[in-house]
Scaffold this active site. Structure first.
Site: not given
Ligand code: FRU
Length: 451
Positions: A83, A22-23, A20, A143-144
């Site tokens: 994250w 993601n971001d 997997w 977050r982020d």
């Molecule tokens: C967005 C998110 C962020 C977080 C990350 C965790 O897709 O939910 O807010 O930091 O993915 O994987």
């Protein structure tokens, strides 16, 4: 056979070898190379406590995926996952500011790590630099971090939101990236507002940067525990508050999220997003691979209109030139263009619709015509889009139509660019992007015999 699974795996889009992602996180140009990090769960094709994956490129198009750059530290403030976050250059080093999460996933803090050289070895600060939301505030998310230089100091924008109230971006200030002072909400918005765009109850992955003489605030809309889409606001920033004057989507497709960006040495604002799979959970698990990042896109502002185009370097991936049409294209020729399609191709067109015309560009068409993906321009409705309702007959993939309202004028040329790479399609219509996954990459057991 429907096609080899391998041929539907994206070849030039950044992804993991398996499992997997993601971001995209913290893109940066450092020591002569572009570095792009991303959320990576190396253990499974489902989301799970992430590492920061790491890809590097010197030309923005050919990427090498390296070992993961950041991993959770047992007993540390990020022990439940590293994250999303960002990177900035500071004092001869690169500093990553990211969201550290506890095992329950309930406590989110901003953690920091520094690196130099090739950005493969990172030294973490033992304590978070921002331990949690401002005292007294109980946001639905926090977050982020996205950090930018402002005057002599640094600003950090955090994604947040209040349940049933609306999304917000919180602003912090620092001189040294370590001690942060909460300034206040940079911008917040009612979750019932939907004109010109609805932005839900919480914002993930904010990005905030100057563009021309304005500022752009980018957000990823998260509502009722669901990821929705990326939106932007354009407006003015007085040093503490942001006042938008217009808003829209950063991509009008269904498969684009968590965009982040950087200013490159040429002064271009580059942006990447995460494109998730359009598969059922079962099919995704069987395929053993989930998610890729989009190609780098260049964001510019032209008379209050945001234009987003693939970085020009992507033309360097072009191999054999297959065809050139000028003048009227008959339906048969259009179908030919579709049949010629390979797993990876790049189409650049200028289309001139007349007053009554609907123009369709048919892609990925099957020989029997039952499966097809259509890029269309409809001058009467001023609408352009990508229709994937017949992209696949497989029941394990999602289909639909992605629409953008564009100021289409009769006899005015419209620029269309299509980048197809296995299961991902990125379509750009007059600078409006649409990422979509019209072709699924099913596992062998889910492959369908076509006879
Ligand atoms: C967005 C998110 C962020 C977080 C990350 C965790 O897709 O939910 O807010 O930091 O993915 O994987």
């Amino acid at each position: 056979m429907y096609g080899m699974t391998e041929s539907l795996r994206p070849q030039v889009h950044v992804r993991a070898g398996k499992n997997w992602i993601n971001d995209p996180n913290g893109p940066i140009f450092w020591n002569g190379a572009y570095h792009l990090f991303f959320q990576h769960n190396p253990r499974s094709p489902d989301w799970g406590p992430p590492n920061w994956g790491h890809a590097v490129s010197i030309d923005l198009v050919r990427w090498t995926v390296l070992d993961d750059a950041l991993t959770p530290t047992p007993g540390g403030p990020d022990h439940g996952g590293c994250w999303s976050g960002c990177t900035v250059p500071h004092a001869g080093q690169v500093c990553a500011l990211y969201t550290g999460v506890d095992t329950q996933g309930s406590s989110h803090a901003v953690c920091a790590a520094v690196s130099d050289g090739d950005l493969t070895q990172w030294r973490k600060l033992t304590e978070p630099v921002i331990p949690g939301p401002p005292p007294g505030m109980e946001p639905v998310g926090f977050r982020d971090p996205y950090v930018l230089r402002h005057g002599d100091g640094w600003l950090c924008v955090m994604g947040a939101g209040v349940a049933s109230v609306g999304g917000s971006a919180l602003l912090y200030r620092s001189d040294d990236l370590v001690t942060w002072e909460y300034v206040g909400p940079l911008y917040e918005r009612d979750c019932s507002a939907d004109d010109p765009i609805w932005t839900g109850e919480m914002w993930e992955c904010p990005q905030f940067f100057p563009l021309g003489d304005r500022y752009l605030l980018g957000i990823s809309v998260w509502h009722a525990e669901q990821t929705q889409y990326c939106a932007y606001f354009l407006g003015d920033f007085d040093g503490t508050r942001f006042s938008p004057t217009c808003a829209g989507r950063l991509d009008f497709g269904p498969d684009y999220y968590a965009a982040t960006s950087m200013r490159d040495p040429r002064g271009r604002q580059l942006m990447w997003g995460w494109s998730w799979e359009a598969l059922t959970t079962e099919a995704r698990r069987e395929s053993g691979l989930a998610g890729c990042l989009t190609v780098p896109r260049v964001v510019t502002l032209q008379d209050e209109t945001l234009l987003i185009e693939p970085a020009e370097e992507l033309a360097g991936l072009r191999g054999t030139h297959v065809g050139h049409h000028a003048g009227l294209v008959s339906r048969d020729e259009a179908v030919m263009l579709a049949v010629v399609s390979k797993p990876c191709y790049d189409v650049e067109l200028e289309l001139v619709p007349d007053a009554a015309q609907r123009i369709e560009l048919e892609l990925h068409a099957s020989g029997d015509g039952r499966e097809r993906t259509v890029v269309y321009l409809d001058i009467s409705s001023g609408e352009a889009g990508v229709d994937t309702t017949a992209s696949t007959l497989a029941t394990f993939a999602r289909t639909g139509v992605s629409r953008a309202r564009l100021p289409l004028q009769p006899d005015q040329p419209v620029r269309v660019r299509v980048l197809a790479d296995g299961s991902i399609l990125e379509v750009f219509i007059d600078g409006q992007p649409c990422a979509v996954r019209p072709r699924s990459s099913p596992a062998t057991s889910l492959q369908r015999s076509r006879g």
